[in-house]
Structure formats: structure tokens, C-alpha cells
Enzyme design. Structure first.
Site, PDB file in Angstrom:
ATOM      1  NE  ARG A 177      -2.827  -0.510   3.442  1.00 44.91           N
ATOM      2  CZ  ARG A 177      -3.706  -0.173   4.372  1.00 44.91           C
ATOM      3  NH1 ARG A 177      -4.974  -0.031   4.054  1.00 44.91           N
ATOM      4  NH2 ARG A 177      -3.337   0.020   5.598  1.00 44.91           N
ATOM      5  CG  ASP A 178       3.808   4.316   1.341  1.00 47.20           C
ATOM      6  OD1 ASP A 178       3.526   5.089   0.391  1.00 47.20           O
ATOM      7  OD2 ASP A 178       4.471   4.676   2.329  1.00 47.20           O
TER       8      ASP A 178
END
Length: 187
Positions: free
Chosen positions: A94-95
Site C-alpha cells: 500500500r505504499d
């Protein structure tokens, strides 16, 4: 991330990354430079030839455009491979962004490693999963701000999460979140 979780150690020794109850995360040194540091240099992408290709680097006499394209292909291939290793364990980063990719200084193994798992969600047990909020860098994240749609219910108890995660993965394909971020890096 190399496809297996970090080793957890108890007790004394040097304290690098103390966590609650005397547990320590022990990481092997992989390198000190991130992809972002290479990208910001004036000689990017050619400055990545040696770290990425090691002994099999293209000839310096080859066309600069072809050498640059080869480096960019290798960056994308390695980043997708790192994300795939996480996804195979049910984890979505997610990053994904250049600042969270370490260029390995080791002689063997993957050349790009994903770091900073603070925003990662483990869909096998629901760890760090909250459909009401998402952590992201708007420069690299998909327009949908969440790893799964908000209509997905909150994570159930651990056993139910383990049993249900293959169905959630199949229905919503949350790994596309990280794949999209890798594509945005290429732009």
C-alpha cells in the site's frame, strides 16, 4: 521483503528496533540507498546499471537509449517481483514508491527490496486492515484510496480471516493496488 517475515528475537544484545515486551526485529543489512536517491541524481537511469545488473551490465559502448530502457525494465521487473512475493503471502504493501525501495548491495538475490511496511495490510488475518481509512502517497496510489472497497466488511476474527482471505483476494484483487503504484513510478 524477500517473501518471508523478519526474524523476531528476544532479549539482550544491541537494541535496534525495540518493540513491546522485549522483542526485537532483526534485519539483515541490504543496502543504504533507495531508488529515490538514484532517481534524483543527474545521471539517472544509467547510475543504476552496476547495482542492478552487477556483473551482467550492458556494454558501455551500447546505445545510451537502449541502456536506459534496459535499466527501467529491470526496475519495473524487480519491483513487480518484490510485490508478487508479498502478495503470495497475502500482504499488500500500500505504499510502493521509490523512497520505499532499497537497492540491494548484496552479490546475489533480488536487487530491489520493498521497505517500510507501516501501511501494509495482511489480508490473511486482517492486521492493519480498516476499510474506512487508507494510507497512501497520492503520487503513486490508485485513484481508489483504499486497498479494498469500503463495502467490504471489517476484518473478522483471525480464523475467519485466514479462511476468507482467498475469496477476498479473488473477488477484489487487492494486489492491483501495488501494481498500479509500480506503473506510476515508470511514468
Amino acid at each position: 521483503w524477500r517473501g518471508s517475515p523478519p526474524r523476531v528475537s528476544r532479549g539482550g544484545g544491541e537494541r535496534q528496533g525495540d518493540t513491546e515486551k522485549g522483542r526485537l526485529l532483526v534485519w539483515r543489512y541490504e543496502g543504504s540507498k533507495t531508488l529515490e536517491e538514484y532517481v534524483q541524481a543527474s545521471d539517472f537511469p544509467l547510475n543504476l546499471e552496476d547495482p542492478l545488473f552487477r556483473a551482467r551490465a550492458p556494454s558501455k559502448e551500447a546505445d545510451v537509449e537502449k541502456r536506459s530502457a534496459a535499466v527501467l525494465r529491470e526496475v519495473v521487473r524487480s519491483a513487480l517481483q518484490a510485490a508478487k512475493a508479498m502478495h503470495s503471502g497475502g500482504v499488500v504493501h500500500r505504499d510502493v514508491k521509490p523512497a520505499n525501495m532499497i537497492i540491494s548491495e548484496r552479490d546475489s538475490g533480488p536487487t530491489i527490496l520493498l521497505a517500510d511496511l507501516g501501511a501494509a495490510v495482511d489480508l490473511r488475518n486482517g492486521y492493519n486492515f480498516n476499510p474506512d481509512e487508507g494510507l497512501l502517497d497520492p503520487r503513486y496510489a490508485p485513484p481508489e484510496q483504499y486497498v479494498l472497497p469500503q463495502t467490504v466488511p471489517r476484518a473478522p476474527p483471525a480464523l475467519s480471516a485466514v479462511l476468507g482471505s482467498p475469496f477476498i483476494w479473488a473477488q477484489y484483487a487487492p494486489g492491483k493496488f501495488d501494481t498500479y503504484a509500480v506503473g506510476m513510478m515508470l511514468l
